[in-house]
Design a protein around this motif. Structure first.
Motif, PDB file in Angstrom:
ATOM      1  N   TYR A 102      31.056  35.464  -0.206  1.00  0.00           N
ATOM      2  CA  TYR A 102      29.713  36.051  -0.200  1.00  0.00           C
ATOM      3  C   TYR A 102      29.664  37.310   0.650  1.00  0.00           C
ATOM      4  O   TYR A 102      30.550  37.565   1.475  1.00  0.00           O
ATOM      5  CB  TYR A 102      28.695  35.057   0.380  1.00  0.00           C
ATOM      6  CG  TYR A 102      28.529  33.790  -0.401  1.00  0.00           C
ATOM      7  CD1 TYR A 102      27.907  33.788  -1.647  1.00  0.00           C
ATOM      8  CD2 TYR A 102      28.959  32.573   0.120  1.00  0.00           C
ATOM      9  CE1 TYR A 102      27.736  32.607  -2.360  1.00  0.00           C
ATOM     10  CE2 TYR A 102      28.780  31.394  -0.586  1.00  0.00           C
ATOM     11  CZ  TYR A 102      28.169  31.420  -1.821  1.00  0.00           C
ATOM     12  OH  TYR A 102      27.999  30.253  -2.511  1.00  0.00           O
ATOM     13  N   ARG A 122      24.363  38.088  -1.261  1.00  0.00           N
ATOM     14  CA  ARG A 122      25.019  38.503  -2.504  1.00  0.00           C
ATOM     15  C   ARG A 122      26.322  37.738  -2.712  1.00  0.00           C
ATOM     16  O   ARG A 122      26.935  37.260  -1.773  1.00  0.00           O
ATOM     17  CB  ARG A 122      25.347  39.995  -2.469  1.00  0.00           C
ATOM     18  CG  ARG A 122      24.114  40.875  -2.366  1.00  0.00           C
ATOM     19  CD  ARG A 122      24.496  42.350  -2.374  1.00  0.00           C
ATOM     20  NE  ARG A 122      23.314  43.173  -2.315  1.00  0.00           N
ATOM     21  CZ  ARG A 122      22.622  43.575  -3.369  1.00  0.00           C
ATOM     22  NH1 ARG A 122      23.014  43.252  -4.570  1.00  0.00           N
ATOM     23  NH2 ARG A 122      21.539  44.311  -3.231  1.00  0.00           N
ATOM     24  N   GLN A 123      26.697  37.661  -3.982  1.00  0.00           N
ATOM     25  CA  GLN A 123      28.044  37.193  -4.309  1.00  0.00           C
ATOM     26  C   GLN A 123      29.015  38.263  -3.822  1.00  0.00           C
ATOM     27  O   GLN A 123      28.621  39.399  -3.550  1.00  0.00           O
ATOM     28  CB  GLN A 123      28.202  37.006  -5.828  1.00  0.00           C
ATOM     29  CG  GLN A 123      27.302  35.979  -6.432  1.00  0.00           C
ATOM     30  CD  GLN A 123      27.747  34.557  -6.125  1.00  0.00           C
ATOM     31  OE1 GLN A 123      28.852  34.303  -5.659  1.00  0.00           O
ATOM     32  NE2 GLN A 123      26.867  33.613  -6.380  1.00  0.00           N
ATOM     33  N   ASP A 125      30.986  39.975  -5.492  1.00  0.00           N
ATOM     34  CA  ASP A 125      30.985  41.108  -6.426  1.00  0.00           C
ATOM     35  C   ASP A 125      29.696  41.923  -6.365  1.00  0.00           C
ATOM     36  O   ASP A 125      29.514  42.874  -7.122  1.00  0.00           O
ATOM     37  CB  ASP A 125      31.246  40.636  -7.852  1.00  0.00           C
ATOM     38  CG  ASP A 125      30.161  39.716  -8.390  1.00  0.00           C
ATOM     39  OD1 ASP A 125      29.103  39.546  -7.738  1.00  0.00           O
ATOM     40  OD2 ASP A 125      30.374  39.145  -9.478  1.00  0.00           O
ATOM     41  N   ARG A 127      26.463  40.770  -6.836  1.00  0.00           N
ATOM     42  CA  ARG A 127      25.291  40.194  -7.507  1.00  0.00           C
ATOM     43  C   ARG A 127      24.383  39.520  -6.484  1.00  0.00           C
ATOM     44  O   ARG A 127      24.853  38.797  -5.611  1.00  0.00           O
ATOM     45  CB  ARG A 127      25.716  39.175  -8.559  1.00  0.00           C
ATOM     46  CG  ARG A 127      26.383  39.790  -9.779  1.00  0.00           C
ATOM     47  CD  ARG A 127      26.806  38.727 -10.770  1.00  0.00           C
ATOM     48  NE  ARG A 127      27.935  37.988 -10.169  1.00  0.00           N
ATOM     49  CZ  ARG A 127      28.137  36.684 -10.318  1.00  0.00           C
ATOM     50  NH1 ARG A 127      27.331  35.951 -11.056  1.00  0.00           N
ATOM     51  NH2 ARG A 127      29.169  36.098  -9.742  1.00  0.00           N
ATOM     52  N   LEU A 128      23.066  39.756  -6.615  1.00  0.00           N
ATOM     53  CA  LEU A 128      22.083  39.144  -5.718  1.00  0.00           C
ATOM     54  C   LEU A 128      22.089  37.622  -5.840  1.00  0.00           C
ATOM     55  O   LEU A 128      22.324  37.083  -6.919  1.00  0.00           O
ATOM     56  CB  LEU A 128      20.679  39.652  -6.031  1.00  0.00           C
ATOM     57  CG  LEU A 128      20.334  41.041  -5.510  1.00  0.00           C
ATOM     58  CD1 LEU A 128      18.972  41.478  -6.033  1.00  0.00           C
ATOM     59  CD2 LEU A 128      20.347  41.079  -3.992  1.00  0.00           C
TER      60      LEU A 128
END
Length: 191
Positions: A102, A122-123, A125, A127-128
């Motif tokens: 994360y 976020r992840q 990568d 992403r939220l």
């Protein structure tokens, strides 16, 4: 600063490597859960598609939705730690090194107390994450009023550069230090 002051006042019992647990409570605790709630944090910068790690340390997940308590010097941007990204690595297997999973943001930090509260946002990568949609292992904080001199404590954390599993160090409480916002047992001295 008020949130950290309230956390310090209510819980006070913090270790520099991660979560500190009094020995008297250790028999009733789920050691595996505590190990899973211990995270490895990396402050980094991204440049030309690669990450440069500047500062590392341990933290403890203190809520199912991803709040993490750690030291401010690990995550705050400064001359010795110029990164602008906080990476959170979790242990998928307890006998293995943590895996970057994360990204987190600083909710609040207090340089004087050297405490920071992070939120997984976020992840890895980018992403939220909706904090209500995740269910992370966490540790409920206790009260420092429950410990006394000469009591053995256990500190959970990562001692190196994240290449080893969570470590447990034991020590004996040799004294206390007061903090106006946290009372007479805000900080533990160990030997």
């Amino acid at each position: 600063m008020r949130l950290i002051s309230r956390l310090l006042a209510a819980f006070g019992l913090l270790g520099l490597l991660g979560l500190t647990i009094p020995a008297s409570a250790q028999t009733s605790l789920d050691i595996e859960r505590i190990q899973r709630a211990t995270v490895f944090l990396m402050q980094a910068t991204s440049s030309a598609g690669s990450m440069t790690i500047h500062c590392v340390g341990s933290g403890t997940i203190v809520s199912r939705g991803g709040l993490i308590l750690t030291n401010a010097h690990i995550v705050q941007q400064g001359a010795s730690c110029p990164g602008n990204t906080i990476i959170v690595a979790l242990s998928a297997r307890l006998n293995q090194p943590p895996i970057p999973t994360y990204l987190a943001e600083i909710v609040q930090a207090d340089t004087g107390l050297d405490l920071a509260l992070l939120r997984i946002s976020r992840q890895l990568d980018g992403r939220l994450i909706d904090s209500s949609s995740i269910a992370l292992p966490f540790v409920e904080l206790g009260s420092s009023s429950a410990v006394s001199l000469d009591e053995t404590i256990a500190v959970f954390g990562y001692g190196g550069l994240g290449e080893d599993p969570v470590q447990i160090e034991r020590g004996t409480i040799t004294g206390f230090a007061a903090e106006p916002s946290g009372g007479d047992k805000s900080w533990l001295k160990t030997g």
